[in-house]
Enzyme design. Structure first.
Site, PDB file in Angstrom:
ATOM      1  CB  SER A 103      -0.092   3.550   4.054  1.00  0.00           C
ATOM      2  OG  SER A 103      -1.306   4.432   3.757  1.00  0.00           O
ATOM      3  CG  HIS A 153      -0.786  -1.386   6.471  1.00  0.00           C
ATOM      4  ND1 HIS A 153       0.139  -0.811   5.606  1.00  0.00           N
ATOM      5  CD2 HIS A 153      -1.938  -1.008   5.704  1.00  0.00           C
ATOM      6  CE1 HIS A 153      -0.213  -0.096   4.679  1.00  0.00           C
ATOM      7  NE2 HIS A 153      -1.608  -0.042   4.672  1.00  0.00           N
ATOM      8  CG  HIS A 204       2.677   7.959   2.742  1.00  0.00           C
ATOM      9  ND1 HIS A 204       3.266   9.067   1.998  1.00  0.00           N
ATOM     10  CD2 HIS A 204       1.552   7.865   2.400  1.00  0.00           C
ATOM     11  CE1 HIS A 204       2.124   9.403   1.089  1.00  0.00           C
ATOM     12  NE2 HIS A 204       1.096   8.652   1.229  1.00  0.00           N
ATOM     13  CB  CYS A 259      -5.392  -1.422   3.593  1.00  0.00           C
ATOM     14  SG  CYS A 259      -4.943   0.265   3.797  1.00  0.00           S
ATOM     15  CB  CYS A 286      -0.821  -0.249   1.315  1.00  0.00           C
ATOM     16  SG  CYS A 286      -1.893   1.324   1.659  1.00  0.00           S
TER      17      CYS A 286
HETATM   18 ZN   LIG Z   1      -2.911   0.851   3.358  1.00  0.00          ZN
END
Ligand SMILES: [Zn+2]
Ligand SMILES: [Zn+2]
Length: 369
Positions: A42, A61, A45, A169, A40
């Site tokens: 994220s 995740h 990030h 997610c 993902c």
């Molecule tokens: Zn995610």
């Protein structure tokens, strides 16, 4: 037991793929064998230090797999269950949970950012015996992991695990943004910035909720086909064309809902300028921690406009993830089109490089078997 995991040791450096030692599950925890794990934005990030979590941690995740063993006192899951792991585990007791906002639970937040399980400790050690943290309770980029059973959602065995991982997610975040946050009704006009995993789920949810028009915006012109395949009525490449006047023209003054699914301040400003009177800007993307932006304020009151943020699609994981799995089994969420590539764990740093340079279309998932 010995496991293989992707460890984030240093910000802005390649992941380290390591053999790790995993302790058995304690009370109300389960050992899960992950089968597929989505990568993902994220995660990127986090790698770049734009979202700060304590490190070193086992990354990832967005994972699904099979329960191999349960610790004492487990009642939700048993050996052999197929499960989705979720990165937000509502404590059920804090003020946010009591208001039905388990997606922003404060009770488990310290353990979330410190990379600990719910008792404040880790089950993972590296080869030197040093503690390694759990990434967002899930640590999906590992072949086995111990997770709290309250973070596991059992799913039907005939739902493919390669799509089930997305239920951790991007599917709930995208769908929840449309159904719980925007509460889109048939005929509402919608524009979406960013056609990654979350943006494509926002797009598909808006289409299946009969929004019209549904306008997709992305910097990458090659995503136009994908947008139309997911049901967008229009695609605008905002590296070639300013989407603001075009959207105002297509919608006779602006959209009812503009979604920003990147976390880019420039895209948030563009999206804000396209909402009509009474419209809502919904920020789903995670911006870097210290970003600020500049927006005209008077129109908020005069135009009856709103800016809303939401985390994890405002979902209640126990209720919504089974519903979304059912939806995926009965309607065309296009998850087969969303998963565009499967990679092996040893390729993870190439996947990072490609995501960082905007070379990933759809969702890439790590296959553990
Ligand atoms: Zn995610
Ligand atoms: Zn809570």
């Amino acid at each position: 037991m010995k496991i293989k995991g992707v460890v984030l040791r240093e910000i802005n450096q390649p992941y380290s793929i390591e053999e790790l030692e995993l302790e058995p599950p304690k009370e109300k925890e389960a050992l899960v064998r992950y089968v597929y794990t989505g990568y993902c934005h994220s995660d990127l990030h986090n790698l770049l230090g734009e979202v700060r979590m304590a490190i070193p941690l086992v990354a990832g995740h967005e994972a699904a797999g099979v329960v191999e063993e349960v610790g004492p006192g487990c009642t939700r899951v048993k050996k052999g269950d197929h499960v989705v792991a979720t990165w937000m585990i509502p404590c059920g007791k804090c003020p946010k949970c009591l208001k039905g906002m388990g997606n922003i639970c404060s009770g488990n937040f310290d353990n979330f950012v410190n990379g600990m399980l719910l008792d404040g400790t880790s089950r993972i050690k590296d080869k030197n015996g040093n503690m390694v943290r759990h990434g967002n309770f899930v640590s999906g980029l590992s072949n086995y992991m111990v997770v709290p059973e309250s973070g596991l959602i059992p799913i039907p065995r005939d739902f493919p695990l390669e799509y089930a991982c997305l239920m951790g997610c991007c599917v709930p975040t995208g769908w929840g943004s449309v159904t719980h946050c925007a509460k889109i009704q048939p005929g509402d006009s919608v524009a979406i910035w960013g056609l990654g995993g979350i943006g494509l789920n926002i797009l598909r949810a808006a289409v299946l909720r009969q929004a019209h028009p549904v306008i997709a915006v992305d910097l990458d012109e090659s995503k136009g086909d994908l947008a139309l395949e997911f049901g967008a009525t229009h695609f605008i490449c905002n590296s070639k064309e300013d989407p603001v006047p075009r959207i105002q023209q297509l919608t006779h003054g602006g959209v009812d809902f503009a979604f920003e699914a990147i976390g880019d301040p420039g895209a948030i400003v563009q999206a804000y300028w396209t909402i009509t009177s009474g419209g809502k800007l919904i920020v789903v993307g995670i911006t870097p921690a210290d970003e600020v932006t500049h927006l005209p304020l008077q129109v908020l009151a005069f135009g009856n406009k709103s800016i809303l943020g939401n985390l994890y699609g405002m979902v209640s994981t126990d209720v919504d993830i089974p519903k979304l799995v059912h939806l995926a089994m009965t309607q065309d969420l296009k998850l087969d089109k969303l998963v565009t590539h499967k990679f092996r764990v040893d390729e993870i740093n190439e996947v990072v490089h490609k995501m960082h340079h905007g070379q990933i279309r759809g969702r890439w998932v790590c296959a553990w078997e």
